[in-house]
Structures are given as C-alpha cells and as structure tokens.
Design a protein around this motif. Sequence first.
Motif, PDB file in Angstrom:
ATOM      1  N   LEU A  38     -20.168  22.622 -39.122  1.00  0.00           N
ATOM      2  CA  LEU A  38     -20.016  21.783 -40.319  1.00  0.00           C
ATOM      3  C   LEU A  38     -21.120  20.743 -40.401  1.00  0.00           C
ATOM      4  CD1 LEU A  38     -16.139  21.234 -40.289  1.00  0.00           C
ATOM      5  CD2 LEU A  38     -17.464  22.879 -41.620  1.00  0.00           C
ATOM      6  N   PHE A  75      -6.124  21.614 -37.730  1.00  0.00           N
ATOM      7  CA  PHE A  75      -6.308  20.168 -37.625  1.00  0.00           C
ATOM      8  C   PHE A  75      -5.001  19.455 -37.315  1.00  0.00           C
ATOM      9  CE2 PHE A  75      -9.887  21.401 -40.394  1.00  0.00           C
ATOM     10  CZ  PHE A  75     -10.905  20.869 -39.639  1.00  0.00           C
ATOM     11  N   GLY A  83      -2.293  16.411 -44.652  1.00  0.00           N
ATOM     12  CA  GLY A  83      -3.569  16.492 -45.347  1.00  0.00           C
ATOM     13  C   GLY A  83      -4.232  17.859 -45.220  1.00  0.00           C
ATOM     14  N   SER A  84      -3.561  18.796 -44.559  1.00  0.00           N
ATOM     15  CA  SER A  84      -4.216  20.058 -44.244  1.00  0.00           C
ATOM     16  C   SER A  84      -4.190  21.074 -45.372  1.00  0.00           C
ATOM     17  CB  SER A  84      -3.576  20.703 -43.013  1.00  0.00           C
ATOM     18  OG  SER A  84      -3.913  19.951 -41.880  1.00  0.00           O
ATOM     19  N   ASN A 102      -4.166  21.911 -49.701  1.00  0.00           N
ATOM     20  CA  ASN A 102      -4.248  21.544 -51.098  1.00  0.00           C
ATOM     21  C   ASN A 102      -2.830  21.602 -51.677  1.00  0.00           C
ATOM     22  OD1 ASN A 102      -4.640  21.396 -53.844  1.00  0.00           O
ATOM     23  ND2 ASN A 102      -6.470  22.669 -53.825  1.00  0.00           N
ATOM     24  N   ARG A 162      -1.606  21.728 -54.458  1.00  0.00           N
ATOM     25  CA  ARG A 162      -1.356  22.502 -55.675  1.00  0.00           C
ATOM     26  C   ARG A 162      -1.372  24.008 -55.440  1.00  0.00           C
ATOM     27  NH1 ARG A 162      -1.935  19.628 -60.201  1.00  0.00           N
ATOM     28  NH2 ARG A 162      -2.172  17.447 -59.753  1.00  0.00           N
ATOM     29  N   GLU A 173      -7.176  31.682 -47.872  1.00  0.00           N
ATOM     30  CA  GLU A 173      -8.470  31.063 -48.189  1.00  0.00           C
ATOM     31  C   GLU A 173      -9.610  31.558 -47.298  1.00  0.00           C
ATOM     32  OE1 GLU A 173      -8.869  26.766 -47.973  1.00  0.00           O
ATOM     33  OE2 GLU A 173     -10.217  26.858 -49.682  1.00  0.00           O
ATOM     34  N   PRO A 174      -9.416  31.705 -45.979  1.00  0.00           N
ATOM     35  CA  PRO A 174     -10.547  32.153 -45.138  1.00  0.00           C
ATOM     36  C   PRO A 174     -11.046  33.561 -45.465  1.00  0.00           C
ATOM     37  CG  PRO A 174      -8.890  31.079 -43.790  1.00  0.00           C
ATOM     38  CD  PRO A 174      -8.278  31.280 -45.138  1.00  0.00           C
ATOM     39  N   LEU A 220     -14.563  34.322 -46.333  1.00  0.00           N
ATOM     40  CA  LEU A 220     -15.628  34.599 -45.368  1.00  0.00           C
ATOM     41  C   LEU A 220     -15.995  36.070 -45.330  1.00  0.00           C
ATOM     42  CD1 LEU A 220     -14.308  32.349 -42.498  1.00  0.00           C
ATOM     43  CD2 LEU A 220     -16.419  32.010 -43.762  1.00  0.00           C
ATOM     44  N   LEU A 248     -10.045  14.637 -46.361  1.00  0.00           N
ATOM     45  CA  LEU A 248      -8.819  15.322 -45.955  1.00  0.00           C
ATOM     46  C   LEU A 248      -9.134  16.636 -45.242  1.00  0.00           C
ATOM     47  CD1 LEU A 248      -6.406  14.731 -48.942  1.00  0.00           C
ATOM     48  CD2 LEU A 248      -6.510  13.571 -46.750  1.00  0.00           C
ATOM     49  N   ASP A 249      -8.158  17.031 -44.411  1.00  0.00           N
ATOM     50  CA  ASP A 249      -8.390  18.219 -43.590  1.00  0.00           C
ATOM     51  C   ASP A 249      -8.496  19.493 -44.414  1.00  0.00           C
ATOM     52  OD1 ASP A 249      -8.535  16.813 -41.307  1.00  0.00           O
ATOM     53  OD2 ASP A 249      -6.478  17.152 -40.657  1.00  0.00           O
ATOM     54  N   TYR A 250      -7.849  19.538 -45.595  1.00  0.00           N
ATOM     55  CA  TYR A 250      -7.932  20.813 -46.306  1.00  0.00           C
ATOM     56  C   TYR A 250      -9.330  21.068 -46.847  1.00  0.00           C
ATOM     57  CZ  TYR A 250      -6.626  18.515 -50.858  1.00  0.00           C
ATOM     58  OH  TYR A 250      -6.539  17.743 -51.973  1.00  0.00           O
ATOM     59  N   LEU A 252     -12.012  20.162 -45.078  1.00  0.00           N
ATOM     60  CA  LEU A 252     -12.676  20.666 -43.865  1.00  0.00           C
ATOM     61  C   LEU A 252     -12.326  22.136 -43.639  1.00  0.00           C
ATOM     62  CD1 LEU A 252     -12.463  17.885 -41.142  1.00  0.00           C
ATOM     63  CD2 LEU A 252     -14.479  18.818 -42.257  1.00  0.00           C
ATOM     64  N   SER A 253     -11.047  22.462 -43.871  1.00  0.00           N
ATOM     65  CA  SER A 253     -10.624  23.849 -43.707  1.00  0.00           C
ATOM     66  C   SER A 253     -11.401  24.747 -44.662  1.00  0.00           C
ATOM     67  CB  SER A 253      -9.130  23.991 -44.009  1.00  0.00           C
ATOM     68  OG  SER A 253      -8.381  23.429 -42.989  1.00  0.00           O
ATOM     69  N   ALA A 254     -11.545  24.291 -45.906  1.00  0.00           N
ATOM     70  CA  ALA A 254     -12.286  25.094 -46.876  1.00  0.00           C
ATOM     71  C   ALA A 254     -13.728  25.281 -46.419  1.00  0.00           C
ATOM     72  CB  ALA A 254     -12.242  24.425 -48.246  1.00  0.00           C
ATOM     73  N   ARG A 255     -14.283  24.234 -45.784  1.00  0.00           N
ATOM     74  CA  ARG A 255     -15.660  24.373 -45.308  1.00  0.00           C
ATOM     75  C   ARG A 255     -15.733  25.376 -44.156  1.00  0.00           C
ATOM     76  NH1 ARG A 255     -18.427  18.976 -44.026  1.00  0.00           N
ATOM     77  NH2 ARG A 255     -20.193  20.377 -43.792  1.00  0.00           N
ATOM     78  N   THR A 256     -14.719  25.365 -43.282  1.00  0.00           N
ATOM     79  CA  THR A 256     -14.741  26.373 -42.212  1.00  0.00           C
ATOM     80  C   THR A 256     -14.480  27.762 -42.792  1.00  0.00           C
ATOM     81  OG1 THR A 256     -12.412  26.065 -41.715  1.00  0.00           O
ATOM     82  CG2 THR A 256     -13.957  24.768 -40.440  1.00  0.00           C
ATOM     83  N   ALA A 257     -13.930  27.815 -44.011  1.00  0.00           N
ATOM     84  CA  ALA A 257     -13.786  29.111 -44.676  1.00  0.00           C
ATOM     85  C   ALA A 257     -15.067  29.459 -45.424  1.00  0.00           C
ATOM     86  CB  ALA A 257     -12.599  29.095 -45.631  1.00  0.00           C
ATOM     87  N   GLU A 283     -12.537  23.849 -56.757  1.00  0.00           N
ATOM     88  CA  GLU A 283     -11.231  24.389 -56.374  1.00  0.00           C
ATOM     89  C   GLU A 283     -10.278  23.342 -55.812  1.00  0.00           C
ATOM     90  OE1 GLU A 283     -11.592  27.554 -53.618  1.00  0.00           O
ATOM     91  OE2 GLU A 283     -12.265  29.013 -55.100  1.00  0.00           O
ATOM     92  N   HIS A 284     -10.826  22.451 -55.009  1.00  0.00           N
ATOM     93  CA  HIS A 284      -9.941  21.528 -54.289  1.00  0.00           C
ATOM     94  C   HIS A 284      -9.970  20.109 -54.837  1.00  0.00           C
ATOM     95  CE1 HIS A 284      -8.687  24.278 -51.159  1.00  0.00           C
ATOM     96  NE2 HIS A 284      -9.934  24.633 -50.945  1.00  0.00           N
ATOM     97  N   PRO A 294      -8.982  19.696 -59.374  1.00  0.00           N
ATOM     98  CA  PRO A 294      -7.567  19.790 -59.747  1.00  0.00           C
ATOM     99  C   PRO A 294      -6.743  18.632 -59.193  1.00  0.00           C
ATOM    100  CG  PRO A 294      -8.364  21.884 -58.896  1.00  0.00           C
ATOM    101  CD  PRO A 294      -9.440  20.880 -58.633  1.00  0.00           C
ATOM    102  N   ASN A 295      -7.152  18.109 -58.052  1.00  0.00           N
ATOM    103  CA  ASN A 295      -6.352  17.051 -57.446  1.00  0.00           C
ATOM    104  C   ASN A 295      -6.721  15.653 -57.932  1.00  0.00           C
ATOM    105  OD1 ASN A 295      -4.373  18.280 -55.575  1.00  0.00           O
ATOM    106  ND2 ASN A 295      -6.214  19.238 -54.755  1.00  0.00           N
TER     107      ASN A 295
END
Lengths: 313, 527, 274
Positions: B322, B353, B358-359, B361, B363, B372-373, B376, C161-163, C165-170, C180-181, C184-185
């Motif tokens: 990252l 995490f 917070g993990s 979205n 919505r 989501e992954p 990749l 927020l972690d989601y 970061l999760s999207a970035r790891t995706a 996307e994230h 909308p929020n």
Amino acid sequence: MLRYLLNRLISLCLSLVAASLVIFLVIEVIPGDPAAFMLGLNATEANVAALREELGLGGTLPERYWAWVSGMLTGDFGTSYTYRVPVADLILDRLWVSLPLAGYALALSTAIAFPVGLIAASRRGTATDYGIMGGTQLGIAVPNFWFAMLLVLVFAVNLQWFSAGGFPGWADPMAAIKALTLPAIALALPQASILARVMRSALLDTLGQDYIRTARAKGLSRRQAVIRHALRNALIPVLTIIGLQFSFLLAGAIIIENVFFLPGLGRLIFQGITQRDLVVVESVTMLLVFAVILVTFLVDIAYAAADPRLRRK
Amino acid sequence: MIRIEALSLSIHGLPILRDVSLAIGKGQIFGLVGESGSGKSMTALALMQLLPNGAEITGRAHLDEIDLLTQSEADMCALRGNEIGMIFQEPMTALNPVQSIGDQVAETLLIHDAATRAEARRIARDRLDRVGLSHIGMDRFPHELSGGQRQRVCIAAAIALHPRLLIADEPTTALDVTTQAQILDLLKDLVAEEGMSLLLITHDLAVVSDMADHVAVMQKGEIVEQGPTAQVLGQQNHPYTRALFAASSHQPDRAQMAGRAPLLDVENVLRLYPGPRRGLTRGDPVRAVDGVSFQLHKGESLGLVGESGCGKSTLTRAILGLDPIQGGAIRLFGEPVTPAMRNDLRAGIQVVFQDPYGSFNPRWQVEKLVAEPFHLMAAPPPDRRDRVAEALQSVGLQPADMTKYPHEFSGGQRQRIAIARALITRPRILVLDEAVSALDVRVRAQILDLLADLQSRLHLSYLFISHDLTVIRAITDRVLVMQAGRIVEEGETETVFTAPAHSYTRTLLAAAPRLDIMGRTGTNAAM
Amino acid sequence: MSRLPVSLLLGAALSAGFLAAALLSFVWTPHDVESLVIANRLQPAGGDFPLGTDQFGRDLLSMLMVGARTSIAVALVAVGIGITLGVPLGLAAAATRGSLLDEIIMRGNDLIFAFPSLVIAILITAVFGPSALNAILAIGIFNIPVFARVARGGALSLWTLDYVLSARTAGKGKVRISAEHILPNIANLLIVQATIQFSLGILAEAALSYVGLGAQPPTPSWGRMLAEAQTMIYTHPMLAVLPGLAIVLMVLGLNLMGDGLRDVLDPRLRRQRT
C-alpha cells in the motif's frame, strides 16, 4: 507561535497577490481595451487614446499590473473617470460610513447570538430551545434588505422614530449612530440567527466531550462545566463562522446602503458600474477582497490565542 | 466503606442493572469485571450520580454515613472530586485541550473552596510530583503529553483532595502494556498510601487478578459471583466466571505445519516519513521502519508484537504493497512488492483489520463485500455466488447471510465476514492486523479457534500483528519483537516467552498482567 | 425509519408548493406578466387580481409565480455548478491528501472564498453588463469551494477507515475507491449541503436582482419586485410585503427540509434508532 504567525502572514500576502491578479484580469484584460469600453460605442479614436493616456493604460500588461499594485501600496488608487478626483479620496470618504456600519452590525450580531445560543444549548430540548431554534430558522430565511424595508415601514414611516434614510455625517456622532441603527439591525439579525445556531451546536458538541465528564467527576456543576470548559472550546468553531460572516456582512452592507440611501462603498461601486468607471470598480472590489482576507488572517490569529494546540513552541 | 444494596437501574425503561449489591472496605481494591455492555461502567456512574437522562434507579448506595442516592445535585457536586474521585478509559480526550494541566489539577481544589489560588497551584504541583510527573511543567497542555502521562494528570486531579473512594473505569485499556503496568503500580501505591478504596472496573481478568483484593463478576447487569479474588478466580463456582477465565487464557488446538519455503521475504526494509515542517524546510525524516528483515514460511504463523508507535502498522502497509519503501526489498513468492504490483500477486496476500465497525462499506450487502477482492482477478469467476457462500460457510456463517448488511451483525460476526473476504481469492498468506484486539474475550477465543482451524485446513501462512502478548503466544509459532522501528528479538514463540534474550522483551513480558498465578481449574467445556 | 421529522414534512410541503407554482407558470398564469396595462395599475387584492396589481398594472400573483421560476432556476443551476465542479475537486483533494494537488485545490478554494458572490457579480456586471446568467455564475462560482470543502472533509474521514484499506488491498485505484466507497457514503452530507446552498442561492438571487445585477426586465423576479416596490412603500406597502414573504417562505421551507433530512440521513442518529 512566531512560526505560525509568519506562516499565516505569508499566506495572507499570497492570497492578496492572487486576488489582485484575478481582479486585474477581469477588469483590464477580458474587456480588451478598458478605455474604449469605458467610453462606449460612440467614442472617437482620439478620445479613446486620450483616456488611455490619462488612465496610464499605455504599457504592456505586466507593466500596467505593476503600476496598479504599486500605486495601491502607496495609497494611489488612480483617478476616477467620472468624478475626476483621486479614487483614494472617494474611498476614504465612503469608508467612514461602510466600516462603522459593518462593525456596528457585527457587534450587534455577536451580542445577540452569544447569550441566545448559550440559553438554547443549556435548555436543550425544552420549549425555550424549540422557540429559539424556530425563531432563528425564521431569522435566517429573511432577506436583510427586505427586513430593512419593513424596519423603514414600521419605525420610520409609521412610528417616525428614525429617519428613513440618508446620512448626516460624523459632525454629530449621535445623529450618525442613529442613522446607522436601522441598517445595522437589518444586517445583524440574519447573521445573529446563524451565529446563535452555530453557538448552540458547538456548545452541545463540547458538552458531549470526555473532558466535560471529567470536570463533572471533579465536582463541577453542569453550569460550572459549561462556563469553565465548554465555552472556550466552543469558541473555536464559532470564530470560524464569525470570520466567514464578515464577508457576508460586507456584501450585505453594500445592498443595505441602497435601501437607506447611505453614501457608502456600496453606492460608490454601483455608481461605478452604471457609469462604466472601471477604475472605481477595480479599486473598490480590491479593497473589499482585501478586507475579507485580512479578517481571515485575524481569525487565524484568534485561533492561536484560543487553542494552544496551534501555538506549539 | 462503600455499600451498595439491591441497586437496580433502567434507562428510558430499558433495564441496565438488576439487584446489584457489593461492599468495598477502606483501603481495599475491588475489581469489577465483565464484558462490554455488562453494566460495569453504569454501576460506577450510578455511584457518582452522573447517569444519562431518563435513568431510574432503586436500591441504596452508601459512602460511610452518606446516602448517595438521596443527595441533592448540589450536595453531589460537593461530594464528587472531594469524597469520590473518578478516572476514565480514554486519557487522550479526558482533559480539556485548551487548559494547562496545572490548572486542571488545581481546579479540583478551587471548585471545592479547599485552597486559595496560590495554595491550589502548590498542592497541584505536589500531586503531579506524586503521580510521577515531577519533570513536567504545570503550564504544559494535554496535547504535549503522552497517553500515560495524561492518565497520570487525571489521577492527580482525582486524588487532589484525598477522596475516600477512587473509581477507575478501564483506566489502562487504552494504554500500552508497559504504561499499563506503571499506572496500575501507581494506583496500588496510592491506595496503600492514602488509605482510600479503589473500585477498579476492567474487562481484563489478568488485571484484576494482579490488583484486586475482592472481585465481582458482572454479566448482563447482574453480579453473578463475588468474593476474595483468590477464591473467585481459584474456585470459579459460576459457569460464567469459568467461561471468562477459560477464554482469557484460551489456547486453540494448532498443528505444527511450518515448512521451510519462504513465501514472504522482507529484507532490510526502510520506511521514512517526512520530518516535521520547519518553516520552508523540513527536519530529518522519521525512520518509522528501520532495517527490518524476516521471512514468513509456508504454513507458518508468525507473530509481530510491539507497542503503539513502534512501526508495526507502517510495516504492515508496506508488506501489503500500500505504501512505497525507501530502502531494502520485500519479495512475495519471489516477486517484488510495490504499490504498483500486479493484481494476481496481490491476490496471494490478504488482510483482516482490527476495527469490526470500520471494515465494511455500510451500504454494501455481504455478498458484494466478500466478493470485492475478485477485483484482483482478470475476470470474476463464473461461480461467484457459490464462492462467496463457500467462504461464508468456512468462517461459520450461513450462505443466507449474503443479502444482509454489515450493521445486522455483531462484532465477532463482522470479524468472520472480514476473514471470509480475505479468503475469497484463496490467498496463501493472511495478514491479521490486531484482528482480535477489539473483541470481548469469549468472542476472541472463538475467532482464534476459527483461525487455527482455517490454517490447518487451507495450509495458510499467518502474519499476526498484535500488541497483546497472550494472543501472540496462543496462535504463533515464531515471534518478532519490534521496538522503535527495529526488530529487537526473533525466535520460537515459546522460547521468546520463557527465555527472552533482549531487555525490551523482558520489560514487555514483565509488564503484562498474568492470570496463571492461581492455577487453572476451569475447562474449555464452557466454550 | 419509523417517523419522518415534522420539519422535513413541513419544509418539503412548502418547497413543493413553490416548485408547483413555478412549474405551473410555464403553462398558465392568471394574467400576462409582460404586458403593462396602466388602466389596471395598483388594483387592490380580490376579484380579477387575487393579490392586486403593481404600479404598472401587472398581476402580483402571476408575477410571484414567474418570480418563483426565476429564483428556483437560478439557485438550482448554481447548486448544479457547485456540485459538478466542487465535489470532484474535493474528492480529488482528499484522495491525494497532503500532495501538491490537494494544496492547490484548497488554496484555490480559499481564494474564491475571499470573493463574496456579490463581489463576483459586480465584477462580471462591470464588464459584461447585468443578466440572470450573471447571477447564476456569481452564485455558482461561490458554491464550488463550499461543496469542495464538504466533500473533502467527509472523504478524509472515510479514507482512514479500514474498508478503504481493504479496497486498496483488493487492487482498486483511488478513482474507483472514490466512486465506489467514498461518494456514496458522503452523499448524505452533500444532499443536506445542497438544500442549504439552494436556499442561500434563493436569497442571493433576490439580493442581486434587487440591486439590478440579476434577471433583467421584463423577466419578473422577487428581488426586482422588491426594488420596484421600494418607492411605493409609503402608499402601497403590500407590494413590498408579498414578494418578501414569498422569499421567506421558500427559504424557510428549504432550510426546514435540510434540517429534517440531516436528522433522517445522519448515520450517527440513524444508528441510535436501530
């Protein structure tokens, strides 16, 4: 602290340069030849050339920009094409109406908003709170120039407590203040409504903070916790809004001067527009923008005084 | 002497506490332990009469001769800070940011008219010295202090008037383990010195067993068991106490399956942050990760332990590709890891995490979250829904959960969803960044079991990052100890824990509160 | 979502009423607003002219209906300008936090903030002459930094927020994550801000046309109706009172709606309800 000040000062200067460039661009570059623009369609080539000479519109754009800016720095705002007098004199005259008016309105607005916001916050959820919130909601919705007209209708036409407009000059300070009172009230009321709401929500925010609970655990009453801890923390967002409001007050003052026939900067600028006197418009807008930027700077300094996190070292 | 009898509390009709009775003797440390939402904090706030609006309370609460529940608000103000002091969990926000710490300690004295302004400042200085802040000036502001120092300021303000009772509500939960040990020592000393009583509220059985003379175990607003600490924790008569105890020292069944092949190779990694601004220039860059090297082998569970700010999160982000690194190299399956690395390489390493809230979205439905992954992959698999269902089942959830939204799940279930999301691309490495730190002990034990089970079923390699030594010991084969951006010790987990080589590791281990001193009589049956 | 707040219902009803009147004015008004019939001047309310006529013989009700159209059109387009330019700028600034781009966007914002919309209108008018387009541009330009700030502020807290970061790891990029994230929020924040800017736009349009920098005759607008009524205020105060009331009610309606929407949409408040 010194570093913070220096930082803000540099940012102030950069903003001023950027703003002056924008104004110069709109007034002197976009119309093409300002002299021809000012004289209108029927001007002869000779007349335009003469005016160009008179206004110092000879040189290249950078030269003209530098001449304008360096002139302002030494107090020379150019000469009004319609009035045939230095613009600096015109502005100075009008400033003595506009500045006291804005200051008067700002003072009124804060004097009303602080206690009202405090009362609403400390009686949250009661009828008093709902009443205040409803009243401020209405206050925000009222256009200040219309409110001014209503004030004239009630206090000048019907009750005849005040004159409906005009300005007697500062020779008699009491009369001058009296003449500015209705305009100041008209300006202040909508701003006070906004400020009171901000004050209330800022206070409620700080009242929910952990350090208020700590203070209560130390034995402070609710009231003491508000006065000793919440108020000063709530002041930080409130200061931001006061700074923002200044530009609204300034803009509002320009319009209110029209309702009350006050000889202020607003009248000057509208006369400038109708008479295509670009020199006046250019300098007065620069002055207005300068005032807004200066106030932003002052608010930044007030921040540092209110918040030790900003003045580290 | 504090006596609470048959205390019941409801807020807006919702019952919070039921029939709570306890007694705290003079000079005694009383531990109140339970999971989040059990009503521990509300019991304390009821004593302070600082309950939220809509609270209805019955029963009796006495501080010596004073009946706390019948006092007027003005009388309670006179008691709070004077006879009863209280400190809270979050020292970072517990102090007024715009007032100097000296003023905030002196305020306790001034508000009770206990001293003149000058005297109050002198006493405040004295109290700050007592809590170990003699090197900190009175005119400093909270933001200039560390979390542990701020908690010391809170303690100084709470004990400024020598209260009869000090209530400490999770006083060390937000602090690092070494700081926690210091604060707990300080509290212990103060109790002995001042002869005051301490009501220590915590979720951590180990803290209670280290500190308390008496302990009460709370569940769903009721005290299920109480008595002398050695007796309650030793005999564990109530099944809930047993369950808590077992979960706190839970050891999942793990098969040793670490291979020799390195999947992840971290070599002399350097991660710099720009230094603080100094006018137009910047100071020297901060070396957040400073020459870190290690390897993660196939099927291995590797722990990375360290206190907050040691650089473990920064290192994690670099390993996940990252953030860029400024020196050294990270190789995943032999290929370099960079922010621009290929997607199919990324698919081989996924992450879970800490924050179960917070993990996700908020919505998105679970199906979309877990899938989501798949981004990749060059093309999403045709059996996308089946894959999601399979992943959900493998973490103990139902395929039907696919159409739900994250807020419909508890913290533990959300962490299961996060694991399902991480597994969906069938990675070979899972990075678990404080993945169980926000969970209550019993839920934590379940997630650890799940992780152990997944590892043996799927032959995963774990990089397990945590500040919690107990967790690291329970789930890892090998451990790295990180301090100030460097790895100071590396070795087999059991060896490091039983015979630490580096002084920092020894400090960490010594600071961690221990539960095993009483011997274990519970079983895992209550799980 | 059990009960909608009273403020939302009241505000929505008021706003919908004005919107309906404005839409109706496209196809029908009681009288023609552009023909001046001196014989009909200063008629009292009632009969053929429900609210009376002005000094030029125009029907006040018809004028108010078309005025609503002008106000709403100007404010709506100005909000549109603010959203379409401000939101992407704010999202870009947040996505590249601390970078040169972020710095440039935020400095540009500060610069625009130094020009109150009236000053922008003055500058434009001085060079191009007055028009409704002026008003739209002046208010719209001022809206850009407002939306940019709201978007950036909301987005910054989400980027931690972690989601995300999760999207970035995706393997998702900043643009995709923003779409996307993030967007909308922060939509709730933007909707509430849009209502506020809409109501401020109505007020600003009224002020600009009052001083002659907005819509030009013969297009009726509330602000110019007030300007024209000013000389008649001693004899016919209703000419000044009615357009003012229209402004107040329209703005009040929008603000109440904004407040109500905030209550309904604020995730913090919503979490308490569920």
